[in-house]
Design an enzyme around this catalytic site. Structure first.
Site, PDB file in Angstrom:
ATOM      1  N   SER A 181      34.405  63.813  12.990  1.00 61.01           N
ATOM      2  CA  SER A 181      34.952  63.267  11.748  1.00 61.01           C
ATOM      3  C   SER A 181      36.398  62.846  11.957  1.00 61.01           C
ATOM      4  O   SER A 181      37.126  63.442  12.757  1.00 61.01           O
ATOM      5  CB  SER A 181      34.888  64.376  10.691  1.00 61.01           C
ATOM      6  N   TYR A 218      36.606  73.436   7.808  1.00 66.20           N
ATOM      7  CA  TYR A 218      35.611  72.409   8.152  1.00 66.20           C
ATOM      8  C   TYR A 218      36.128  71.543   9.299  1.00 66.20           C
ATOM      9  O   TYR A 218      35.450  71.354  10.315  1.00 66.20           O
ATOM     10  CB  TYR A 218      35.290  71.526   6.927  1.00 66.20           C
ATOM     11  N   LYS A 245      34.927  71.104  13.439  1.00 64.34           N
ATOM     12  CA  LYS A 245      34.603  69.857  14.161  1.00 64.34           C
ATOM     13  C   LYS A 245      35.439  69.745  15.433  1.00 64.34           C
ATOM     14  O   LYS A 245      34.928  69.379  16.502  1.00 64.34           O
ATOM     15  CB  LYS A 245      34.852  68.643  13.255  1.00 64.34           C
TER      16      LYS A 245
HETATM   17  P1  NAD Z   1      24.140  66.287   4.859  1.00 66.07           P
HETATM   18  O1  NAD Z   1      24.481  67.608   4.283  1.00 66.07           O
HETATM   19  O2  NAD Z   1      23.490  65.290   3.962  1.00 66.07           O
HETATM   20  O3  NAD Z   1      23.239  66.459   6.165  1.00 66.07           O
HETATM   21  C1  NAD Z   1      23.319  67.587   6.992  1.00 66.07           C
HETATM   22  C2  NAD Z   1      21.900  68.110   7.169  1.00 66.07           C
HETATM   23  O4  NAD Z   1      21.936  69.236   8.047  1.00 66.07           O
HETATM   24  C3  NAD Z   1      21.262  68.575   5.862  1.00 66.07           C
HETATM   25  O5  NAD Z   1      19.980  67.992   5.748  1.00 66.07           O
HETATM   26  C4  NAD Z   1      21.173  70.105   6.009  1.00 66.07           C
HETATM   27  O6  NAD Z   1      20.046  70.627   5.349  1.00 66.07           O
HETATM   28  C5  NAD Z   1      21.103  70.268   7.510  1.00 66.07           C
HETATM   29  N1  NAD Z   1      21.646  71.523   8.036  1.00 66.07           N
HETATM   30  C6  NAD Z   1      22.805  72.139   7.728  1.00 66.07           C
HETATM   31  N2  NAD Z   1      22.978  73.236   8.477  1.00 66.07           N
HETATM   32  C7  NAD Z   1      21.891  73.327   9.310  1.00 66.07           C
HETATM   33  C8  NAD Z   1      21.493  74.220  10.329  1.00 66.07           C
HETATM   34  N3  NAD Z   1      22.232  75.288  10.630  1.00 66.07           N
HETATM   35  N4  NAD Z   1      20.319  73.987  10.949  1.00 66.07           N
HETATM   36  C9  NAD Z   1      19.543  72.927  10.629  1.00 66.07           C
HETATM   37  N5  NAD Z   1      19.879  72.043   9.680  1.00 66.07           N
HETATM   38  C10 NAD Z   1      21.038  72.227   9.027  1.00 66.07           C
HETATM   39  O7  NAD Z   1      25.487  65.674   5.465  1.00 66.07           O
HETATM   40  P2  NAD Z   1      25.793  64.228   6.049  1.00 66.07           P
HETATM   41  O8  NAD Z   1      26.765  63.586   5.147  1.00 66.07           O
HETATM   42  O9  NAD Z   1      24.546  63.537   6.392  1.00 66.07           O
HETATM   43  O10 NAD Z   1      26.589  64.636   7.364  1.00 66.07           O
HETATM   44  C11 NAD Z   1      25.940  64.753   8.616  1.00 66.07           C
HETATM   45  C12 NAD Z   1      26.957  65.212   9.645  1.00 66.07           C
HETATM   46  O11 NAD Z   1      28.036  64.283   9.676  1.00 66.07           O
HETATM   47  C13 NAD Z   1      27.580  66.567   9.350  1.00 66.07           C
HETATM   48  O12 NAD Z   1      27.742  67.253  10.563  1.00 66.07           O
HETATM   49  C14 NAD Z   1      28.922  66.215   8.738  1.00 66.07           C
HETATM   50  O13 NAD Z   1      29.878  67.227   8.961  1.00 66.07           O
HETATM   51  C15 NAD Z   1      29.273  64.965   9.522  1.00 66.07           C
HETATM   52  N6  NAD Z   1      30.202  64.085   8.793  1.00 66.07           N
HETATM   53  C16 NAD Z   1      29.915  63.692   7.522  1.00 66.07           C
HETATM   54  C17 NAD Z   1      30.807  62.878   6.836  1.00 66.07           C
HETATM   55  C18 NAD Z   1      30.540  62.469   5.413  1.00 66.07           C
HETATM   56  O14 NAD Z   1      31.487  62.101   4.706  1.00 66.07           O
HETATM   57  N7  NAD Z   1      29.298  62.471   4.928  1.00 66.07           N
HETATM   58  C19 NAD Z   1      31.977  62.456   7.461  1.00 66.07           C
HETATM   59  C20 NAD Z   1      32.232  62.858   8.767  1.00 66.07           C
HETATM   60  C21 NAD Z   1      31.332  63.692   9.427  1.00 66.07           C
HETATM   61  C1  WQD Z   2      38.562  59.517  -0.794  1.00 69.75           C
HETATM   62  C2  WQD Z   2      39.755  59.116  -1.653  1.00 69.75           C
HETATM   63  C3  WQD Z   2      40.797  60.964  -2.767  1.00 69.75           C
HETATM   64  C4  WQD Z   2      37.398  61.916  -5.366  1.00 69.75           C
HETATM   65  C5  WQD Z   2      36.347  63.723   2.924  1.00 69.75           C
HETATM   66  C6  WQD Z   2      36.540  64.816   3.936  1.00 69.75           C
HETATM   67  C7  WQD Z   2      36.398  64.261   5.326  1.00 69.75           C
HETATM   68  C8  WQD Z   2      35.090  63.483   5.482  1.00 69.75           C
HETATM   69  C9  WQD Z   2      34.858  62.513   4.389  1.00 69.75           C
HETATM   70  C10 WQD Z   2      33.447  64.880   6.491  1.00 69.75           C
HETATM   71  C11 WQD Z   2      40.942  60.069  -1.534  1.00 69.75           C
HETATM   72  C12 WQD Z   2      40.186  60.016  -3.771  1.00 69.75           C
HETATM   73  C13 WQD Z   2      38.222  61.346  -4.426  1.00 69.75           C
HETATM   74  C14 WQD Z   2      37.736  61.797  -6.743  1.00 69.75           C
HETATM   75  C15 WQD Z   2      39.672  60.514  -6.122  1.00 69.75           C
HETATM   76  N1  WQD Z   2      33.958  64.350   5.460  1.00 69.75           N
HETATM   77  N2  WQD Z   2      39.346  60.656  -4.792  1.00 69.75           N
HETATM   78  N3  WQD Z   2      38.858  61.097  -7.057  1.00 69.75           N
HETATM   79  O1  WQD Z   2      38.945  63.166   1.263  1.00 69.75           O
HETATM   80  O2  WQD Z   2      38.946  60.983   2.539  1.00 69.75           O
HETATM   81  O3  WQD Z   2      37.344  62.717   3.139  1.00 69.75           O
HETATM   82  O4  WQD Z   2      35.051  63.142   3.109  1.00 69.75           O
HETATM   83  O5  WQD Z   2      33.841  64.888   7.603  1.00 69.75           O
HETATM   84  O6  WQD Z   2      36.484  65.342   6.182  1.00 69.75           O
HETATM   85  O7  WQD Z   2      37.841  65.359   3.767  1.00 69.75           O
HETATM   86  O8  WQD Z   2      37.016  61.515   1.036  1.00 69.75           O
HETATM   87  O9  WQD Z   2      35.700  60.643  -0.836  1.00 69.75           O
HETATM   88  O10 WQD Z   2      36.775  62.906  -1.061  1.00 69.75           O
HETATM   89  O11 WQD Z   2      38.213  60.872  -1.061  1.00 69.75           O
HETATM   90  O12 WQD Z   2      40.685  59.892  -6.464  1.00 69.75           O
HETATM   91  O13 WQD Z   2      37.062  62.322  -7.631  1.00 69.75           O
HETATM   92  O14 WQD Z   2      39.360  59.163  -3.034  1.00 69.75           O
HETATM   93  O15 WQD Z   2      42.017  61.492  -3.227  1.00 69.75           O
HETATM   94  O16 WQD Z   2      42.110  59.310  -1.625  1.00 69.75           O
HETATM   95  P1  WQD Z   2      38.193  62.133   1.975  1.00 69.75           P
HETATM   96  P2  WQD Z   2      36.838  61.531  -0.517  1.00 69.75           P
END
Ligand code: NAD
Ligand code: WQD
Length: 343
Positions: free
Chosen positions: A124, A148, A152
């Protein structure tokens, strides 16, 4: 060719399964369903007309992984499984380290035993902490501000150490590990059949906007209007989840084509958009009002964060193709077709 997709029932995993199947791969999904439903898998099958092997299981469960590796000839693993809520990680750090760090260790150990050494890991942009300079290139300093993010960064470091140790052993099958650093994934498949299905009140901006537009939530709170940005609101690099999913297929293909070692790669568009710009794009594209009010900054937020996406182009031949209009259109299509997610 079979790919194991951990967490494949989740938001990004389900979209990646679509792109894998459409590119001729087979997908085996291991998911413990802690944050998803099997309905997403059924819908991926509907979109693609192909079947997925689904195993309800946990990546921390060695026996489960061993059974999967015995039953299937897996070529590479895409590892999404983990917990992802920043606030929750501050309240339950051990649960985050257990799922995200321990789970990633068990997975790599079992892969090594099975001699499967191609791995794509969901990292991330959070590993860049509060950026000193923008756009962010992969070699910039790393730091984190919550468990979190730390989980990562720890996994990135663990996988780097694993690859270094393996190289010293001079093994004839080297590790290839892509650490994909996602910026802000939004949007949904254009069919409206799969999308993001957050539990309870969303933490992230796009699902919050969609739920205001559909009438489930009253108004958006914009966190901070005094950032040093174009209009005072936070700037992020929003990336369409379908583009992101394609980036995973490209990473697998690049590793099959010889990309080896550990490579950290940004998956973003390279463009920053403010909260108000995203709200305006949503309102104009979907002709739906999104009432909002300005409130104080959210603690832990950075002013701006966007990628330099050149390395992904150079190493994976990947770049984002879908613009903000597609992002807000597809988010709304999913939300309006499925006001209660997969329920
Ligand atoms: P999500 O929660 O929709 O998907 C994660 C999936 O993993 C879920 O289906 C959950 O049931 C499963 N899971 C969780 N723990 C598990 C375990 N121990 N064993 C087996 N399955 C498990 O999330 P997402 O948004 O699809 O994110 C996927 C990956 O990408 C995550 O690792 C997340 O940290 C990373 N990521 C997400 C974002 C984002 O904003 N969505 C941003 C950066 C990184
Ligand atoms: C985006 C912008 C908020 C909600 C997070 C995690 C990051 C990654 C992605 C997994 C910011 C603003 C948000 C609201 C708002 N996840 N905001 N009102 O914080 O960039 O990233 O998700 O890896 O680790 O930190 O994403 O969508 O929460 O926020 O004004 O109700 O929207 O302040 O500027 P963020 P976000």
């Amino acid at each position: 060719m079979k790919i194991l997709v951990t967490g494949g029932a989740g938001y990004i995993g389900s979209h990646t399964c679509v792109e894998l199947l459409n590119s001729g791969f087979e997908a085996v999904v291991v998911d413990n369903l802690s944050n998803s439903k099997t309905e997403s898998i059924s819908r991926v099958e509907k979109i693609t007309g192909k079947n997925i092997t689904f195993v309800q299981g946990d990546v921390r469960d060695r026996e489960c992984l061993q059974t999967v590796f015995k039953a299937h000839d897996i070529t590479a693993v895409i590892h999404f499984a983990g917990l992802k809520a920043v606030g929750e990680s501050c309240e339950q750090p051990l649960s985050y380290y257990d799922n995200n760090v321990y789970g990633s260790i068990v997975l790599a150990q079992e892969m090594e035993k099975a001699n499967i050494k191609k791995l794509v890991f969901s990292s991330s942009a959070t590993v860049y902490g509060d950026p000193e300079k923008l756009p962010l290139t992969e070699d910039m300093p790393l730091s984190t501000t919550n468990p979190y993010g730390t989980s990562k960064l720890m996994v990135e470091n663990i996988y780097r150490d694993l690859e270094v140790a393996d190289k010293l052993k001079d093994s004839n099958s080297p590790w290839a590990i892509s650490l994909l650093r996602y910026f802000n994934p939004v949007g949904a498949h254009e069919s409206g059949l799969i999308g993001e299905d957050p539990n309870g009140i969303p933490n992230n901006l796009m699902p919050y906007i969609s739920q205001v537009a559909v009438g489930k939530l009253q108004q958006l709170s914009v966190f901070g209007s005094d950032y040093p940005t174009i209009d005072g609101t936070g700037v992020r690099d929003y990336i369409h989840v379908v583009d992101l999913a394609k980036g995973h297929v490209k990473a697998v293909q690049a590793m099959l084509g010889g990309l080896s070692g550990v490579n950290a790669i940004n998956l973003g568009t390279g463009n920053g958009l403010s909260v108000l710009q995203l709200v305006k794009a949503f309102e104009e594209q979907n002709e739906k009002p999104v009432p909002f009010k300005m409130v104080a900054r959210r603690s832990g937020d950075v002013a701006a964060c966007y990628a330099d996406a050149k390395k992904a182009k150079a190493l994976l031949d990947w770049q984002a193709e879908l613009d903000v209009n597609a992002m807000v259109k597809d988010s709304w299509h999913w939300q309006s077709k499925n006001p209660n997610g997969y329920e």
